[in-house]
Design an enzyme around this catalytic site. Sequence first.
Site, PDB file in Angstrom:
ATOM      1  CG  HIS A   1      -1.849  -1.229   1.285  1.00 23.55           C
ATOM      2  ND1 HIS A   1      -2.941  -1.322   0.726  1.00 23.55           N
ATOM      3  CD2 HIS A   1      -1.497  -2.244   2.037  1.00 23.55           C
ATOM      4  CE1 HIS A   1      -3.418  -2.408   1.018  1.00 23.55           C
ATOM      5  NE2 HIS A   1      -2.648  -3.158   1.904  1.00 23.55           N
TER       6      HIS A   1
HETATM    7  C1  BDR Z   1      -3.180   0.841   5.165  1.00 23.88           C
HETATM    8  O1  BDR Z   1      -3.619   0.373   6.549  1.00 23.88           O
HETATM    9  C2  BDR Z   1      -2.154  -0.349   7.144  1.00 23.88           C
HETATM   10  O2  BDR Z   1      -2.419  -1.419   7.657  1.00 23.88           O
HETATM   11  C3  BDR Z   1      -1.173   0.008   5.972  1.00 23.88           C
HETATM   12  O3  BDR Z   1      -0.041   0.192   6.576  1.00 23.88           O
HETATM   13  C4  BDR Z   1      -1.612   1.024   5.125  1.00 23.88           C
HETATM   14  O4  BDR Z   1      -1.273   2.386   5.374  1.00 23.88           O
HETATM   15  C5  BDR Z   1      -3.981  -0.017   4.156  1.00 23.88           C
HETATM   16  O5  BDR Z   1      -5.319  -0.130   4.357  1.00 23.88           O
END
Ligand code: BDR
Length: 311
Positions: A241
């Site tokens: 992500h």
């Molecule tokens: C986001 O949530 C977190 O778990 C990850 O670091 C990312 O920023 C994805 O939904």
Amino acid sequence: MSAQKIIIDTDPGQDDAVAILLALASPELDVLGITTVAGNVPLPLTTRNALQVCELAGRPVPVHAGCDRPLKRHLVTAEHVHGKTGLDGIALPDPSTEPAPGHAVDFLIDTLRAEPPRSVTLCPLGPLTNIATALRDAPDIADRVARIVLMGGAYFEVGNITPAAEFNIYVDPEAAEIVFRSGIDVTALPLDVTHKTLMTAPRVAAFRDMGTRAGEAVASWTDFFERFDKEKYGSDGAPLHDPTVIGYLLRPDLFTGRRINVEIETLSDLTRGMTVADWWGVSGRPANATFIGGIDADGFFALLTDRIARL
Ligand code: BDR
Ligand code: CA
């Protein structure tokens, strides 16, 4: 051209850690500081993890600890994805440095007031509590931010922490609402794009094959969190992500999106934190964000591997 000045606001998190490494390895970016927030794990751990990642990169950057809970809600964390420490995977040494003095929110306000207007880009990779608190306490800084490029939200992919919401927005929807309504130029990298940015086996192998500590860290972090994601999504690899935010700063040509209206659901328990994204332009509400939907994933991973190999 001079380097883009950025502040990374983050809750590491293995994918946050990769984003930090990518930024620190990229000469086009001048990382003025890292601000930590409670999110994936509680604040003491996100702060410790950020220090460990900077030390791994060998690039000292001030790390300021920020808000330890959302504006109005109880903190929701994600150890089920990121492990107990938030950075499970490779064992890193205890940090030898301390967090920088001063609360993250003060650092954000002071830096934005000290730097030339619109010269600093904010890069939130976690819940938006620090950014919203800074905007609430010092409304004058809204005019001084160059732009906000954040990871958060979803439209076509809807949600990952609930059926309706993405984790970062879900944890602190009131903060997200403040940010999306701030009038600042916001670009969002939602699940719609990160779910196309998959750490497939050959991509993970490219990091491991570097034979460097940073390459090994990226591969081992991915091995850790993708056990959960592969089972959940049944995909070839886990979404990566947060590094898409830094990728977007470096190579916006790898991404496509639309300038649209995005509102945040704060009232309903069922859909708390939903990003109501007017992708089809049906609401008549004015655009307030660039919502990214597409990525050249091969191009992005070529960039990421090239940069991580430099560390
Ligand atoms: C986001 O949530 C977190 O778990 C990850 O670091 C990312 O920023 C994805 O939904
Ligand atoms: Ca994150």
